[in-house]
Design a protein around this motif. Structure first.
Motif, PDB file in Angstrom:
ATOM      1  N   TYR A 140       0.820  -1.199   0.000  1.00  0.00           N
ATOM      2  CA  TYR A 140       0.000   0.000   0.000  1.00  0.00           C
ATOM      3  C   TYR A 140       0.861   1.259   0.000  1.00  0.00           C
ATOM      4  O   TYR A 140       0.576   2.217  -0.715  1.00  0.00           O
ATOM      5  CB  TYR A 140      -0.914  -0.013   1.229  1.00  0.00           C
ATOM      6  N   ARG A 141       1.911   1.262   0.804  1.00  0.00           N
ATOM      7  CA  ARG A 141       2.731   2.475   0.903  1.00  0.00           C
ATOM      8  C   ARG A 141       3.387   2.832  -0.418  1.00  0.00           C
ATOM      9  O   ARG A 141       3.450   3.988  -0.806  1.00  0.00           O
ATOM     10  CB  ARG A 141       3.798   2.296   1.979  1.00  0.00           C
ATOM     11  N   ARG A 150       2.333   1.947  -3.480  1.00  0.00           N
ATOM     12  CA  ARG A 150       1.313   2.411  -4.423  1.00  0.00           C
ATOM     13  C   ARG A 150       0.878   3.824  -4.102  1.00  0.00           C
ATOM     14  O   ARG A 150       0.667   4.650  -4.989  1.00  0.00           O
ATOM     15  CB  ARG A 150       0.112   1.462  -4.388  1.00  0.00           C
ATOM     16  N   ARG A 151       0.743   4.129  -2.799  1.00  0.00           N
ATOM     17  CA  ARG A 151       0.341   5.474  -2.393  1.00  0.00           C
ATOM     18  C   ARG A 151       1.408   6.497  -2.764  1.00  0.00           C
ATOM     19  O   ARG A 151       1.101   7.577  -3.257  1.00  0.00           O
ATOM     20  CB  ARG A 151       0.093   5.481  -0.876  1.00  0.00           C
ATOM     21  N   ALA A 152       2.678   6.152  -2.556  1.00  0.00           N
ATOM     22  CA  ALA A 152       3.764   7.059  -2.917  1.00  0.00           C
ATOM     23  C   ALA A 152       3.790   7.287  -4.425  1.00  0.00           C
ATOM     24  O   ALA A 152       4.007   8.421  -4.887  1.00  0.00           O
ATOM     25  CB  ALA A 152       5.100   6.505  -2.435  1.00  0.00           C
ATOM     26  N   ALA A 155       1.233   7.140  -6.447  1.00  0.00           N
ATOM     27  CA  ALA A 155       0.081   7.987  -6.788  1.00  0.00           C
ATOM     28  C   ALA A 155       0.375   9.448  -6.464  1.00  0.00           C
ATOM     29  O   ALA A 155       0.019  10.349  -7.234  1.00  0.00           O
ATOM     30  CB  ALA A 155      -1.154   7.506  -6.032  1.00  0.00           C
ATOM     31  N   ILE A 156       1.035   9.701  -5.348  1.00  0.00           N
ATOM     32  CA  ILE A 156       1.385  11.076  -4.974  1.00  0.00           C
ATOM     33  C   ILE A 156       2.374  11.654  -5.973  1.00  0.00           C
ATOM     34  O   ILE A 156       2.272  12.815  -6.382  1.00  0.00           O
ATOM     35  CB  ILE A 156       1.928  11.116  -3.531  1.00  0.00           C
TER      36      ILE A 156
END
Length: 79
Positions: free
Chosen positions: A41-42, A44-46, A48-49
């Motif tokens: 998750y981390r 993928r989130r990074a 996306a940011i």
């Protein structure tokens, strides 16, 4: 046989059996879909940011070619 020797023998047997079970257990198959992105998750989130920041920078600088995927890239429409 003393109690201590019996305990050492028992612990040794348990360790040997557990190691054999670990070595001989059936292996899990890998997923067939190798195109799957790695990371949790981390990550993928990074990602996306980072994409959002790149889009913001592209809008600020007036270079909007970044916003439209090139042919062959994921998200590009088929002609």
């Amino acid at each position: 046989m003393t109690l201590g020797a019996a305990l050492v023998l028992l612990v040794t047997a348990v360790v040997i059996v557990s190691l054999l079970a670990l070595v001989l257990r059936p292996r899990r198959r890998r997923l067939v879909n190798r195109a799957r992105r790695r990371g949790g998750y981390r990550r993928r989130r990074a990602d996306a940011i980072k994409r959002a920041a790149a889009a913001d920078i592209a809008l600020i600088t007036g270079d909007d070619s970044y916003l439209y995927p090139k042919p062959g890239e994921p998200g590009a429409s088929e002609p």
